[in-house]
Design an enzyme around this catalytic site. Sequence first.
Site, PDB file in Angstrom:
ATOM      1  N   LEU A 163     -54.664 -25.901  50.882  1.00 47.78           N
ATOM      2  CA  LEU A 163     -54.452 -26.744  49.715  1.00 47.78           C
ATOM      3  C   LEU A 163     -54.843 -25.928  48.499  1.00 47.78           C
ATOM      4  CD1 LEU A 163     -56.049 -30.163  50.832  1.00 47.78           C
ATOM      5  CD2 LEU A 163     -53.621 -29.568  50.793  1.00 47.78           C
ATOM      6  N   ASP A 164     -54.155 -26.137  47.386  1.00 43.80           N
ATOM      7  CA  ASP A 164     -54.539 -25.443  46.162  1.00 43.80           C
ATOM      8  C   ASP A 164     -55.964 -25.831  45.771  1.00 43.80           C
ATOM      9  OD1 ASP A 164     -52.002 -24.294  45.958  1.00 43.80           O
ATOM     10  OD2 ASP A 164     -51.218 -25.994  44.819  1.00 43.80           O
ATOM     11  N   LYS A 165     -56.585 -24.991  44.985  1.00 39.66           N
ATOM     12  CA  LYS A 165     -57.968 -25.200  44.571  1.00 39.66           C
ATOM     13  C   LYS A 165     -58.192 -26.607  44.024  1.00 39.66           C
ATOM     14  CE  LYS A 165     -61.399 -23.590  41.197  1.00 39.66           C
ATOM     15  NZ  LYS A 165     -61.696 -22.600  40.122  1.00 39.66           N
ATOM     16  N   THR A 167     -56.314 -29.301  44.367  1.00 39.20           N
ATOM     17  CA  THR A 167     -55.772 -30.394  45.176  1.00 39.20           C
ATOM     18  C   THR A 167     -56.847 -30.847  46.156  1.00 39.20           C
ATOM     19  OG1 THR A 167     -53.499 -29.574  45.025  1.00 39.20           O
ATOM     20  CG2 THR A 167     -53.999 -31.063  46.840  1.00 39.20           C
ATOM     21  N   ARG A 268     -45.731 -29.642  43.462  1.00 38.69           N
ATOM     22  CA  ARG A 268     -45.852 -29.392  42.031  1.00 38.69           C
ATOM     23  C   ARG A 268     -44.538 -28.874  41.450  1.00 38.69           C
ATOM     24  NH1 ARG A 268     -50.953 -25.491  41.948  1.00 38.69           N
ATOM     25  NH2 ARG A 268     -50.715 -25.684  39.682  1.00 38.69           N
TER      26      ARG A 268
END
Length: 339
Positions: A163-165, A167, A268
Amino acid sequence: MVNKSLAIISVVPDAEESEGGPDMTAEVETRLHAFDLQLHGKRLDVALQTVAPEFSRSYLQQLIEAGDVSVNGRVVTRCASKAKLGDSVLLHLRPTAQSQAFRAEQIALDIVYEDEHLLVVNKPAGMVVHPAPGNWSGTLMNALLWRDAGAFEVPRAGIVHRLDKDTSGLMVVARNRLVMDRLVQAIALREVKRQYLALVHGAWRLSPTVCIDKPIGRDPANRLRMAVVDLERQAGKMARTDVQLLDATDQCSLLGCSLHTGRTHQIRVHLASMGYPLVADALYGGRVTAGLRRQALHARHLAFDHPLTGRYLQFSADLPGDMQAALETLSLRYNPTMF
């Protein structure tokens, strides 16, 4: 030509601050070398590979930039500086943030499920998954290495997706190589169900359910971004996101998103390409709204067959406080039975 490199001068404890706090057990090896004619005119980082041939050029560049290299008694921090015949070079070989990235750190984790084969983590927004430039410590991987010594035996401490930082939400982590391989295969075969909640700018004007099926690749205008691309002209991979409208006002909309593929920044990019950037996602056109300062994306639901037992597992994670507060401010409603 005689090698004028001297033996190790000293090995001493390094008590200086490093990323993640002081490391009182790290050692510093000091080497002294005089450049010969063969190295005259070469870049400093290249010449130092003669002094420390067992280390990569990238590592030596980090040492130069950190002030750990002195030439004729003066600290030099430019990798491109030129070596000169007879220069006396002092090199301090110390652990860098990158070299210490794969270490255990005592960081609390929200464990949703655990057995001897795998665990499911509810990652908070702000936590990086893997160590990377600018975030060599404090990551999920560091936390997993602390929590389970066996994680050192599994690639990437068992992390099979990311997961992105900024998220938040659910991730599955393998505790051995067999389970890791099977989970990776299940994800590739699209057998792992992943659902997200997304808060976007603008009133939703599309159908209540939409399938966004657009390829994604690196944005040619900005290497930090991904973008919807034309595969006949640019490199990329097919990507599909199913979107369901949950609630909307004139200002913002709450969406449920189901992933069929797992491309970098997929939700996104797909939503921004439709004119609906995530709230606070500055990289893709979002703005700080309703007090929310990180991209408004939460991995709410995760489901899959257990790789060894075959038992169907499914998990849900409540909206974190910041997103819940933003929904209340925006007069948006969410009920878990909706999605």
